[in-house]
Design a protein around this motif. Structure first.
Motif, short mmCIF file in Angstrom:
data_model
loop_
_atom_site.label_atom_id
_atom_site.label_comp_id
_atom_site.label_asym_id
_atom_site.label_seq_id
_atom_site.Cartn_x
_atom_site.Cartn_y
_atom_site.Cartn_z
N ASN A 16 38.34 49.59 47.05
CA ASN A 16 38.13 50.13 45.70
C ASN A 16 38.63 51.56 45.61
O ASN A 16 39.28 51.95 44.65
CB ASN A 16 36.64 50.12 45.35
N GLN A 69 32.61 45.22 35.64
CA GLN A 69 33.64 46.23 35.85
C GLN A 69 33.46 47.26 34.76
O GLN A 69 33.00 46.94 33.66
CB GLN A 69 35.01 45.58 35.76
N LEU A 115 31.47 45.02 44.78
CA LEU A 115 30.30 45.88 44.94
C LEU A 115 29.03 45.05 45.04
O LEU A 115 28.11 45.39 45.78
CB LEU A 115 30.18 46.86 43.77
P1 ADP Z 1 36.44 45.05 41.43
O1 ADP Z 1 36.90 43.82 42.08
O2 ADP Z 1 36.66 45.08 39.97
O3 ADP Z 1 36.84 46.25 42.10
P2 ADP Z 1 33.86 45.80 42.28
O4 ADP Z 1 32.53 45.15 42.19
O5 ADP Z 1 34.32 46.18 43.62
O6 ADP Z 1 34.88 44.92 41.55
O7 ADP Z 1 33.79 47.10 41.39
C1 ADP Z 1 33.25 46.99 40.10
C2 ADP Z 1 33.79 48.08 39.22
O8 ADP Z 1 33.29 49.35 39.64
C3 ADP Z 1 35.29 48.25 39.31
O9 ADP Z 1 35.95 47.35 38.49
C4 ADP Z 1 35.46 49.67 38.82
O10 ADP Z 1 35.36 49.72 37.42
C5 ADP Z 1 34.24 50.34 39.40
N1 ADP Z 1 34.59 50.98 40.70
C6 ADP Z 1 34.27 50.53 41.93
N2 ADP Z 1 34.67 51.42 42.88
C7 ADP Z 1 35.25 52.44 42.23
C8 ADP Z 1 35.87 53.67 42.65
N3 ADP Z 1 35.96 54.03 43.95
N4 ADP Z 1 36.34 54.50 41.69
C9 ADP Z 1 36.25 54.16 40.37
N5 ADP Z 1 35.66 53.04 39.93
C10 ADP Z 1 35.18 52.17 40.83
#
Ligand code: ADP
Length: 907
Positions: free
Chosen positions: A812, A858, A874
Motif C-alpha cells: 500500500n 477504500q 488492510l
Molecule cells: P486496497 O487493496 O484498496 O489497497 P486496502 O485494504 O489495503 O485495500 O486499503 C484500503 C484503502 O486504504 C486503500 O484503498 C486506500 O484508500 C487506503 N490506504 C491504505 N494504505 C494507504 C497508504 N499507505 N496511503 C494512503 N492510503 C492508504
C-alpha cells in the motif's frame, strides 16, 4: 684775571636744627696773585638732595629684596619654574621654553637647572606628554587663568600637586609640591578599606551597623542571607521596627527593647552571646542566631554606631531540640513498650546501630528458644534465629525500614534450636540523628503462631469448601464424595436444635463419621461430662468411641439405638442417610434412665482412676439429665423423623442445585451457539454478497473475451490481446479469491498459527530485498530502521503471517506514494515490539482511519482504477495482527503521508 670756578655742595644746619643743602658755584677772584674776592651762586638744593637719598635707599631696598627673593626662590620647598609659551601663527601653543627653575624643582624632578633652563619642553618630553602639558599650561599662558594640576613621575615614582599661573601674558609659572607620601597613604587607606570591606562582606557571620537612631547603615551579605532580606530592604530599616518578628528562646515574641541593637544603644555596653530567633515567613520557620554587639563612640563620647554580628545556629538549635525530642521519644516509647509487653506477652528488643549491640528482654529469649549463654549480643542474635526460608525477606524488611522506605512491621518464622517453629510478628521504630542516620531501633516481637495456624486452617477449609462446592455443582460430580458438613445446612439445624433444647431440655447433636460435631455446639450439660472429662482422657475416649461405633454402625434408616457406654452413661443415636449413604448420626447426648442411675461411688472411682478432679467431675455427673424410657422413645421417634427430613431435604437441595447449574450451563452454551450461528450467518451472507460483486467484474470480462475468441471476425493478433486480458482478469480473480478466502478463514478463526523464534532484523532484511526494487522503480527511497541496541532482537511469532501483514502494508505504501521515502522499522514495547511502515504518500483523512480496515473499504472508490486493489489488504492485515495477538493502528494526514503501526508480542 678771573680765578678758578669752584663747585661744591654743602650741608648746613638751620637754627631750628633741621638740615639743609646748598650747592654753590663760586669763582675766586685773584688780583695780583692775591684773592681779591669771590663771586658765585648759592642754590638751596635741600629737596633735590632728599630725593636723591630716597632713590639710593629705594635701590638698596630693591637689591635687598631681589637677594631675598632669590634666596627664597632657591630655598623654597615647592618646585618652581618660569616658562614662556611658544605659539604658532594661528596663536596655538606648540611648545614652551623653560626660563627659570628653582632648586626644589631640580630636586623634585631630579634634573639639573643648567640642563633645562633655556630648553624647549619638546626636547625632553614625549609628544604625548607635551600635548598633555600644553593643554593645561597653554590655556594658563593665553587666558591668564590659573589652573591646578596633578602629575605622576613614573621615573621617580612620585606624585606632585601643582598650580600653574600667568604672571605675564605669554608666560606661565608653576609651583608644585611632592605629595607622594600623602598619595601613597591615601592609596593604602583605600586598599585597606577595600580589604576590610571584602572581609566584612564575605564574613560568614552576619554584620549589621546601626547609627545612633538604630537605623541600619550597613549590612553584609551574610546578614541579608540570614535575615532573608535584600540590601535595599535592610538599609535604613531601624531596630525599633516591630515587624522584625524576633523570638525569644521560649518562642515568644521578643519585645522591641530586647532587640540586640536597642540593648547596646540603651546600655552603651557590648552585648555577648545573645540568642534570638528570627521568624522567616519566606521559609516558614525560625532561624536562630547568636549575636554579639558593641557600641562605637564619637570623640565627644556619644554612641555613633552600633555594630551587631550574628551567626546562624539554627542547625545546632534544632539538633538540641531534636535530641530532647528523641530523648522524650525514647522514654515515651520505652514506657509504652513496657505497658504493652506486660499485657501482651511481647518480647522487646533494642538494637543500638552505632555500636551494633542488641538487648533482649526475657520474653525474647523464649520466643527465639535461646538462652543468654548463646546470645551474640548483636544483630546476629536475631538473624541466627530466623527461619532459613524467611531470613532474606525479614532482613530486607529491616533494611527497607532503615533506609526509610517503609515502617518495620512484618512477620516471619523463627526456628528454635530444638526444631520448633514459631510465627512472630515484629514491629520496630527507628531513632535517627538529625541527618536521618539510624541510631537505634527498638521494637517488639509477638507470637502469632496460633493466629497464623488458624488463618492457614481457615484458608485450607475455604479452599476445601470451594472445591467441594465446585464439585457439587459440576454436572459430573458424584455426591458420594461429599461429607455431611457439605450437604446439610448446619446453621439452620443448629438454630432448630437450640429451640428444641429450650423447649425439651434435650440436646440435638449431629456428629459426622469422623467424629466432628456439626450441630450441638452450644454449651450444655452433656458437653461438660463428655468434652471436659470423657473425651479428654485416652481411656474414657476409647469408651466414647466404642459407644459411638456401637450406636452408629449398621443401624438402618428409621431405627435408633440405645447404649450404656463403658463410662456408665446412656446415649441414643439414629443415622443420617443421604442418597443411600450413611454420613453421620443424630445423638440425644448422654443421659441416665429414670430410676437406673448408677451409684455416685462408681463415678468417684472413675474420677480417681482417670485422675479427674473429683469435685468438678461429680458436679458434671450431677448435671447429666435423667429421662424416662417413654420420654426417650418419643424423643427418638421425633429424631428419626428429623433425620429423615434432613436427609431428604438435603438431597433434594443437592439435586436441585445440580439441575439449576446444569440448566445455567446449558443456557450459556445455547446462547453461545446461537451467537455463533448468527455470526456465521452474517459472515456468510457478507462473504457471499462481497464475493459475488467483486468476482463478477473480472469473471464477466473473462467470459466476454472468451466468447470473442470463438468469433471468426477477429484477427489472430486481436485474439492474442483478448487472451492477455483474460489471463490478466484471471490473475485478478485469483488474487481476489485468495484474499477473500484468507479473510473468511481469518474471520472464522480457522487460520492455524505456527510460531517460531526468529530475528526481527532478518525479517526486515527479507522485506527490504523484496520491496526496495519496487520502491526504487517509483524513485522512492526505501529505509529499514533497526534500533542500534536491538540488532539481535528476536520474537516468537508466525513468520509467514507477519510477512503477509508487511506485504500488504508496504505494498500500500508504495502504491499510495509518488515521491519521497518508505521506511520500515520497529521499536521495543513492553513484552514485544511495535513495527511501523511509514510513507510520504497521499495520506488518509481522519474520518477514514477506522473504515479502511473494513472489508472492501477504500478511501476513494473511484481511485481503485488509478491505484488498483480490492480493499481487502488492510482488513486481512488487521485480522492477521489480531490473530497474532497484536493491535494495528494508523497515524495519517492527507498530503503528509501515513504510518501504520502494529504490535507483536514476544511470544
Ligand atoms: P486496497 O487493496 O484498496 O489497497 P486496502 O485494504 O489495503 O485495500 O486499503 C484500503 C484503502 O486504504 C486503500 O484503498 C486506500 O484508500 C487506503 N490506504 C491504505 N494504505 C494507504 C497508504 N499507505 N496511503 C494512503 N492510503 C492508504
Amino acid at each position: 684775571m678771573n680765578g678758578k670756578l669752584v663747585d661744591f655742595v654743602g650741608e648746613g644746619k638751620r637754627k631750628d636744627g633741621s638740615t639743609f643743602w646748598v650747592s654753590m658755584n663760586i669763582r675766586i677772584m685773584h688780583q695780583n696773585g692775591k684773592v681779591s674776592g669771590t663771586e658765585g651762586i648759592v642754590r638751596d638744593i635741600t629737596e633735590r638732595k632728599l630725593a636723591e637719598k630716597e632713590i639710593v635707599w629705594a635701590k638698596d631696598q630693591a637689591e635687598e629684596s631681589e637677594r631675598k627673593y632669590h634666596e627664597l626662590f632657591n630655598e623654597m620647598i615647592d618646585g618652581f619654574a618660569y616658562h614662556e609659551i611658544i605659539l604658532d601663527n594661528a596663536g596655538n601653543p606648540t611648545d614652551y621654553i623653560i626660563l627659570e627653575v628653582n632648586k626644589a624643582y631640580e630636586k623634585h624632578l631630579n634634573v639639573q637647572g643648567v640642563n633645562v633652563v633655556g630648553q624647549k619642553a619638546s626636547t625632553f618630553l614625549s609628544d604625548e606628554e607635551l600635548q598633555h602639558w600644553l593643554e593645561i599650561f597653554g590655556a594658563v599662558a593665553i587666558s591668564g587663568q590659573s589652573s591646578n594640576y596633578r602629575m605622576y613621575s613614573p621615573k621617580d615614582q612620585k606624585y606632585f600637586e601643582g598650580k600653574a599661573y600667568c604672571p605675564e601674558k605669554g608666560k606661565f609659572a608653576i609651583t608644585f609640591s611632592d605629595v607622594t607620601e600623602k598619595e601613597l597613604a591615601e592609596k593604602s587607606l583605600i586598599e585597606k578599606e577595600k580589604e576590610y570591606r571584602t572581609l566584612v562582606e564575605n564574613l560568614s557571620a552576619g554584620l549589621v551597623v546601626h547609627d545612633a537612631s538604630s537605623a541600619i547603615t550597613f549590612a553584609n551579605i551574610a546578614a541579608s542571607q540570614i535575615l532573608g532580606l535584600t540590601d535595599d530592604q535592610l538599609t535604613g530599616r531601624s531596630a525599633i521596627d516591630p515587624t522584625w518578628n524576633f523570638r525569644k528562646e521560649d518562642l515568644s515574641i521578643m519585645p522591641v527593647a530586647d532587640y540586640p541593637a536597642n540593648i547596646v544603644l540603651d546600655t552603651g555596653e557590648p552585648l555577648k552571646d545573645y540568642i534570638l530567633g528570627i521568624y522567616r515567613p519566606d521559609l516558614g520557620y525560625i532561624v536562630w542566631v547568636i549575636c554579639n554587639g558593641y557600641p562605637v563612640f564619637d570623640s565627644s563620647g556619644k554612641i555613633n554606631n552600633v555594630v551587631i554580628t550574628f551567626v546562624d545556629i539554627t542547625r545546632r538549635k534544632n539538633a538540641e531540640q531534636e535530641v530532647i525530642r528523641a530523648k522524650g521519644m525514647i522514654e515515651e516509647s520505652e514506657y509504652r513498650l513496657k505497658l504493652a509487653t506486660a499485657s501482651g506477652k511481647l518480647g522487646i528488643w533494642d538494637w543500638n546501630l552505632v555500636e551494633n549491640t542488641m538487648i533482649w528482654d526475657e520474653r525474647m529469649f523464649e520466643l527465639y528458644g535461646t538462652t543468654h549463654d548463646t546470645f551474640p549480643n548483636n544483630i546476629d542474635a536475631w538473624i541466627n534465629g530466623l527461619h532459613p526460608d524467611d531470613k532474606q525477606m525479614a532482613i530486607d524488611a529491616c533494611n527497607a525500614a532503615l533506609n526509610g522506605e517503609k515502617d518495620f512491621n512484618t512477620s516471619f518464622r523463627v526456628l528454635h534450636p530444638d526444631g520448633k517453629i514459631l510465627h512472630l510478628k515484629a514491629d520496630g521504630s527507628i531513632i535517627r540523628d538529625i541527618d536521618g542516620k539510624p541510631l537505634r531501633m527498638i521494637g517488639i516481637n509477638k507470637d502469632i503462631t496460633e493466629t497464623k495456624q488458624a488463618e492457614e486452617a481457615l484458608l485450607e477449609s475455604e479452599k476445601r469448601i470451594q472445591k467441594k462446592l465446585n464439585n457439587l455443582l459440576s454436572p459430573e460430580s458424584d455426591i458420594s464424595e461429599l461429607a455431611l458438613e457439605d450437604i446439610i445446612d448446619t446453621d439452620v439445624i443448629q438454630s432448630l436444635a437450640e429451640d428444641f433444647f429450650r423447649i425439651t431440655n434435650i440436646p440435638i447433636v449431629i456428629i459426622d463419621l469422623e467424629g466432628k460435631v456439626l450441630v450441638g455446639k452450644s454449651d450444655s450439660f452433656w458437653k461438660d461430662i463428655c468434652l471436659k472429662f470423657h473425651r479428654a482422657h485416652p481411656e474414657t475416649l476409647a469408651n466414647c468411641i466404642e459407644c459411638d461405633t456401637v450406636l452408629t454402625k449398621g443401624t438402618p434408616k428409621g431405627i435408633f439405638k440405645s447404649y450404656l457406654c463403658k463410662n456408665n452413661l446412656w446415649d441414643n443415636a439414629t443415622p443420617i442417610i443421604i442418597g443411600g449413604r450413611h454420613l453421620g448420626n443424630l445423638f440425644t447426648g448422654q443421659f441416665f434412665y429414670e430410676g437406673e442411675k448408677p451409684d455416685d461411688e462408681i463415678f468417684r472411682e472413675q474420677a480417681v482412676r482417670y485422675g479427674f478432679d473429683e469435685k468438678s467431675y461429680m458436679e458434671a455427673v450431677g448435671r447429666v439429665p435423667i429421662y424416662s424410657r417413654e420420654f426417650i422413645n418419643n424423643v427418638m421417634a421425633f429424631f428419626i423423623k428429623l433425620s429423615n427430613m434432613i436427609s431428604s431435604l438435603s438431597h433434594t437441595n443437592i439435586v436441585l442445585a445440580k439441575v439449576l447449574e446444569q440448566h445455567k450451563q446449558t443456557e450459556k452454551e445455547l446462547i453461545k451457539a446461537k451467537e455463533r450461528a448468527e455470526e456465521g450467518d452474517r459472515l456468510k451472507s457478507a462473504f457471499l454478497a462481497n464475493m459475488s460483486h467483486e468476482i463478477r467484474t473480472p469473471l464477466n470480462s473473462i467470459i466476454g473475451f472468451s466468447e470473442l475468441l470463438n468469433d471468426p471476425d477477429y484477427e489472430p493478433e486481436q485474439k492474442t490481446e483478448f487472451t492477455k486480458t483474460i489471463a490478466q482478469n484471471g490473475t485478478n480473480l485469483l488474487v481476489i479469491i485468495n484474499d477473500i478466502m484468507d479473510l473468511s478463514m481469518l474471520e472464522a478463526r480457522q487460520v492455524k498459527i505456527r510460531k517460531e523464534q526468529f530475528a526481527v532484523k532478518g525479517l526486515l532484511s527479507d522485506l527490504e530485498n523484496e520491496f526496495s526494487t519496487k520502491a526504487h522503480k517509483k524513485e522512492l527511497k526505501f529505509i529499514v530502521n533497526i534500533p542500534a541496541t536491538l540488532e539481535n532482537k528476536t520474537i516468537e511469532s508466525d513468520y509467514y503471517r507477519l510477512r503477509q501483514v508487511f506485504n500488504n502494508l508496504i505494498g500500500n505504501s508504495i502504491k499510495f506514494t509518488n515521491k519521497g521515502v518508505i521506511e520500515i522499522g520497529f521499536l521495543p514495547i513492553d513484552k514485544g515490539v511495535e513495527f511501523y511502515i511509514k510513507d510520504t504518500g497521499i495520506g488518509i483523512a481522519s474520518e477514514f482511519h477506522e473504515e479502511i480496515f473494513e472489508r472492501f473499504r477504500q478511501v476513494d472508490e473511484t481511485r481503485t482504477r488509478k491505484y488498483g486493489g480490492n480493499g481487502l489488504g488492510l482488513s486481512i492485515s488487521k485480522n492477521l495482527v489480531e490473530v497474532l495477538g497484536g493491535k494495528i493502528r494508523i497515524e495519517s494526514e492527507p498530503g503528509k503521508g501515513s504510518i501504520f503501526y502494529f504490535t507483536i508480542s514476544d511470544n
